[in-house]
Design a protein around this motif. Structure first.
Motif, PDB file in Angstrom:
ATOM      1  N   ALA A   1       0.839  -1.206   0.000  1.00 14.96           N
ATOM      2  CA  ALA A   1       0.000   0.000   0.000  1.00 14.96           C
ATOM      3  C   ALA A   1       0.872   1.252   0.000  1.00 14.96           C
ATOM      4  O   ALA A   1       0.620   2.206  -0.754  1.00 14.96           O
ATOM      5  CB  ALA A   1      -0.925  -0.008   1.204  1.00 14.96           C
ATOM      6  N   ALA A   2       1.928   1.240   0.812  1.00 15.98           N
ATOM      7  CA  ALA A   2       2.810   2.409   0.892  1.00 15.98           C
ATOM      8  C   ALA A   2       3.493   2.698  -0.436  1.00 15.98           C
ATOM      9  O   ALA A   2       3.763   3.861  -0.771  1.00 15.98           O
ATOM     10  CB  ALA A   2       3.847   2.199   1.990  1.00 15.98           C
ATOM     11  N   GLU A   3       3.786   1.656  -1.212  1.00 16.04           N
ATOM     12  CA  GLU A   3       4.456   1.841  -2.501  1.00 16.04           C
ATOM     13  C   GLU A   3       3.619   2.656  -3.488  1.00 16.04           C
ATOM     14  O   GLU A   3       4.164   3.273  -4.405  1.00 16.04           O
ATOM     15  CB  GLU A   3       4.798   0.481  -3.102  1.00 16.04           C
ATOM     16  N   VAL A   4       2.292   2.666  -3.304  1.00 13.94           N
ATOM     17  CA  VAL A   4       1.427   3.462  -4.177  1.00 13.94           C
ATOM     18  C   VAL A   4       0.870   4.667  -3.434  1.00 13.94           C
ATOM     19  O   VAL A   4      -0.137   5.257  -3.842  1.00 13.94           O
ATOM     20  CB  VAL A   4       0.284   2.600  -4.767  1.00 13.94           C
ATOM     21  N   GLY A   5       1.522   5.025  -2.317  1.00 13.41           N
ATOM     22  CA  GLY A   5       1.123   6.217  -1.581  1.00 13.41           C
ATOM     23  C   GLY A   5      -0.121   6.061  -0.751  1.00 13.41           C
ATOM     24  O   GLY A   5      -0.784   7.058  -0.419  1.00 13.41           O
ATOM     25  N   LYS A   6      -0.436   4.827  -0.372  1.00 12.87           N
ATOM     26  CA  LYS A   6      -1.641   4.567   0.412  1.00 12.87           C
ATOM     27  C   LYS A   6      -1.282   3.922   1.747  1.00 12.87           C
ATOM     28  O   LYS A   6      -0.158   3.432   1.954  1.00 12.87           O
ATOM     29  CB  LYS A   6      -2.594   3.652  -0.363  1.00 12.87           C
ATOM     30  N   LEU A   7      -2.257   3.897   2.625  1.00 14.48           N
ATOM     31  CA  LEU A   7      -2.083   3.335   3.963  1.00 14.48           C
ATOM     32  C   LEU A   7      -3.082   2.209   4.183  1.00 14.48           C
ATOM     33  O   LEU A   7      -4.287   2.386   3.948  1.00 14.48           O
ATOM     34  CB  LEU A   7      -2.317   4.421   5.021  1.00 14.48           C
ATOM     35  N   PHE A   8      -2.584   1.047   4.602  1.00 21.00           N
ATOM     36  CA  PHE A   8      -3.469   0.024   5.161  1.00 21.00           C
ATOM     37  C   PHE A   8      -3.206   0.033   6.657  1.00 21.00           C
ATOM     38  O   PHE A   8      -2.128  -0.375   7.102  1.00 21.00           O
ATOM     39  CB  PHE A   8      -3.220  -1.358   4.562  1.00 21.00           C
ATOM     40  N   PRO A   9      -4.141   0.503   7.467  1.00 20.23           N
ATOM     41  CA  PRO A   9      -3.833   0.882   8.846  1.00 20.23           C
ATOM     42  C   PRO A   9      -3.786  -0.249   9.863  1.00 20.23           C
ATOM     43  O   PRO A   9      -3.330  -0.026  10.987  1.00 20.23           O
ATOM     44  CB  PRO A   9      -4.952   1.861   9.197  1.00 20.23           C
ATOM     45  N   LEU A  10      -4.229  -1.434   9.522  1.00 20.39           N
ATOM     46  CA  LEU A  10      -4.191  -2.519  10.499  1.00 20.39           C
ATOM     47  C   LEU A  10      -2.744  -2.758  10.926  1.00 20.39           C
ATOM     48  O   LEU A  10      -1.872  -2.979  10.094  1.00 20.39           O
ATOM     49  CB  LEU A  10      -4.781  -3.792   9.905  1.00 20.39           C
ATOM     50  N   SER A  11      -2.507  -2.708  12.242  1.00 23.49           N
ATOM     51  CA  SER A  11      -1.144  -2.868  12.754  1.00 23.49           C
ATOM     52  C   SER A  11      -1.174  -3.699  14.016  1.00 23.49           C
ATOM     53  O   SER A  11      -1.889  -3.378  14.977  1.00 23.49           O
ATOM     54  CB  SER A  11      -0.519  -1.494  13.040  1.00 23.49           C
ATOM     55  N   LEU A  12      -0.396  -4.800  14.013  1.00 16.84           N
ATOM     56  CA  LEU A  12      -0.357  -5.743  15.133  1.00 16.84           C
ATOM     57  C   LEU A  12       1.093  -6.073  15.460  1.00 16.84           C
ATOM     58  O   LEU A  12       1.980  -5.953  14.616  1.00 16.84           O
ATOM     59  CB  LEU A  12      -1.089  -7.046  14.772  1.00 16.84           C
ATOM     60  N   GLY A  13       1.305  -6.549  16.678  1.00 17.36           N
ATOM     61  CA  GLY A  13       2.641  -6.947  17.062  1.00 17.36           C
ATOM     62  C   GLY A  13       3.195  -8.068  16.205  1.00 17.36           C
ATOM     63  O   GLY A  13       4.405  -8.175  15.996  1.00 17.36           O
ATOM     64  N   ALA A  14       2.295  -8.919  15.669  1.00 16.60           N
ATOM     65  CA  ALA A  14       2.714 -10.068  14.862  1.00 16.60           C
ATOM     66  C   ALA A  14       2.623  -9.790  13.363  1.00 16.60           C
ATOM     67  O   ALA A  14       2.589 -10.726  12.558  1.00 16.60           O
ATOM     68  CB  ALA A  14       1.846 -11.283  15.198  1.00 16.60           C
ATOM     69  N   GLU A  15       2.626  -8.506  12.959  1.00 16.86           N
ATOM     70  CA  GLU A  15       2.357  -8.177  11.559  1.00 16.86           C
ATOM     71  C   GLU A  15       3.408  -8.720  10.595  1.00 16.86           C
ATOM     72  O   GLU A  15       3.144  -8.836   9.400  1.00 16.86           O
ATOM     73  CB  GLU A  15       2.216  -6.672  11.389  1.00 16.86           C
ATOM     74  N   GLY A  16       4.568  -9.091  11.089  1.00 20.67           N
ATOM     75  CA  GLY A  16       5.575  -9.661  10.212  1.00 20.67           C
ATOM     76  C   GLY A  16       5.342 -11.121   9.874  1.00 20.67           C
ATOM     77  O   GLY A  16       6.012 -11.667   8.984  1.00 20.67           O
ATOM     78  N   SER A  17       4.380 -11.776  10.553  1.00 20.68           N
ATOM     79  CA  SER A  17       4.115 -13.194  10.283  1.00 20.68           C
ATOM     80  C   SER A  17       2.633 -13.538  10.188  1.00 20.68           C
ATOM     81  O   SER A  17       2.278 -14.544   9.563  1.00 20.68           O
ATOM     82  CB  SER A  17       4.761 -14.066  11.371  1.00 20.68           C
TER      83      SER A  17
END
Length: 479
Positions: free
Chosen positions: A130-146
């Motif tokens: 999303a960031a690569e096209v200038g957008k935000l996907f706001p879901l953010s969790l401690g385990a977001e890398g997996s």
């Protein structure tokens, strides 16, 4: 209907033929990573892990499972905290259905603000794409890398951005779901307004894989903020934090994108055990709050709002001290301290964890009343309370007393949870704010919900999954 009590070699071969031998795991050394969740609370076995690569393979697996009455457990990144993604320790054997190979981003519509993805895409990959096209996907969790988006949707995950953007349910526009019969319901719609009949999408979001398997989704993207300010404040009490929140909400409105409460002991744990974390203040405080203000106007607008909030709060004594991140690196360090709180408890021994919510105004009273209840059961217990004060969700975690025996402490889990959950319910709260029910809270759900609610859920389950193959023993008691 009763499930098959065993999986014959010939049936395993039929399942394996659907995905190919390299994607059908039977050796215990290969399947162990799928059957144990990371806190080691739930450990079981499985005769078979299947890793399909397409929705057609998922459909063929579920159709065969229904015909043979074989239990199926859908699994994403195996980061769940209530045992919904792993087999039961007792009961019929279950096949684990891993969505990890279904990890393609199918479409990004920057103008319409949507992204269409398969269920196995890792959350961090979605954020970065999303960031690569200038957008935000706001879901953010401690385990977001997996963690994977299919699991996020199946548990209706929350995270740190619910205050401004809502939980996962609010971030999804459309779904593709394979039903237990093998039928595929494709509703990958990009519409933000659609009032045509029952909202079937919302039945599957939060169902924890008990009604079908989510294989793809259309996600909602947002404009990337033009400016972001992150600060850590030190204060004396949750009452002061609540006063600060009301002021921040009145000043910033939807620009207030995070408001995270942390007890001092949690900050001490992270500084002790997590690389790169330190207390930002020269003198410790009893409570800390991480504040994030984002602006779609400019960096100056976000900075001015943060400065106005902190200046007024320091002047009236609501806040004792404050540190504003001077750059993006420091902002990430502040967030790292918050996100590492869960992991930092593990080196301190056993931890009894709760994912409760109460009305925002009741948080100080809940925290004040919960501690003596816990101390009466486990004298010397260390209360590590933290979470999303702005949406009422507190992770009320309890670390074992210093020098205590871990197993003896964990044996008090049910007694402690009964008191904590009863208190949350007395405030009109919930025993599960964002982690789901799984197997951990299944029986408790049946006890606290009205009989008509449980009956309606059972009717929905029977309508979608008459053979009872989908994640049996999770969320609802087996009839």
């Amino acid at each position: 209907m009763s499930l098959s009590p065993s999986l014959s070699p010939s049936l395993i071969e039929r399942f394996a033929a659907i995905v190919g031998p390299g994607n059908a795991l039977t050796d215990p050394s290969d399947t162990q990573g799928f059957t144990h969740e990371h806190r080691d609370l739930y450990q079981a076995t499985t005769p078979l892990v299947l890793r399909p690569g397409t929705k057609e393979e998922v459909a063929a697996i579920l159709k065969l499972a229904t015909e043979t009455k074989t239990a199926i457990i859908p699994q994403g990144g195996n980061t769940g905290l209530t045992g919904g993604q792993v087999p039961l320790a007792e009961g019929p054997p279950a096949v684990i259905l891993s969505l990890s190979r279904m990890n393609r981003i199918l479409d990004i519509d920057a103008i319409g603000g949507t992204m269409t993805v398969e269920a196995g895409v890792v959350l961090q990959t979605i954020q970065e794409s999303a960031a690569e096209v200038g957008k935000l996907f706001p879901l953010s969790l401690g385990a977001e890398g997996s963690c994977q988006i299919g699991g996020n949707l199946s548990t209706n995950a929350g995270g740190t951005a619910v205050l401004a953007y809502g939980n996962t349910r609010q971030l999804c526009l459309g779904l593709e779901v394979v039903l237990p019969t093998g039928e595929v319901w494709t509703a990958l719609r990009k519409l933000k307004k659609d009032n045509t009949g029952y909202d079937l999408r919302d039945l599957f979001i939060g169902a924890e894989g008990t009604l079908g398997v989510i294989t793809a989704a259309v996600l909602k993207l947002f404009p990337m903020p033009a400016g972001r300010e992150v600060a850590i404040v030190g204060l004396t009490s949750p009452d002061a934090a609540l006063k600060l929140f009301r002021h921040a909400e009145a000043l910033s409105g939807s620009a207030l994108t995070a408001f995270e409460l942390m007890a001092r002991i949690g900050v001490e744990f992270t500084a002790r055990h997590i690389d790169g974390v330190r207390d930002p203040f020269a003198e410790p405080h009893d409570w800390y709050v991480l504040i994030e203000i984002s602006s779609n106007l400019s960096a100056d607008a976000a900075r001015h709002q943060m400065e106005a909030l902190l200046s007024a709060s320091l002047e009236d004594g609501t806040v004792d001290d404050a540190v504003v991140a001077q750059n993006e690196t420091q902002a990430q360090q502040f967030w790292h301290m918050r996100e590492a709180l869960s992991w930092a408890q593990k080196p301190e021994g056993g931890s009894i964890k709760h994912d409760i919510s109460v009305p925002v105004a009741a948080i100080p009273a809940f925290l004040a009343q919960a501690e003596p209840l816990v101390q009466a059961i486990v004298p010397g217990a260390r209360i590590v309370a933290f979470g999303h004060l702005g949406d009422g969700n507190i992770h009320y975690n309890i670390s074992q007393p210093v020098g205590a025996d871990r197993e003896t402490f964990l044996a008090r889990w049910d007694a402690v949870s009964a008191k904590v959950h009863a208190l949350a319910l007395s405030f009109g709260g919930s025993i599960s704010a964002e982690h789901g029910i799984g197997q951990m809270k299944r029986d408790e759900l049946a006890a606290i919900r009205a009989p008509i609610e449980i009956d309606l859920m059972q009717r929905i389950k029977a309508a979608f999954d008459p053979a009872g193959i989908m994640n049996p023993g999770k969320v609802l008691q087996t009839r």
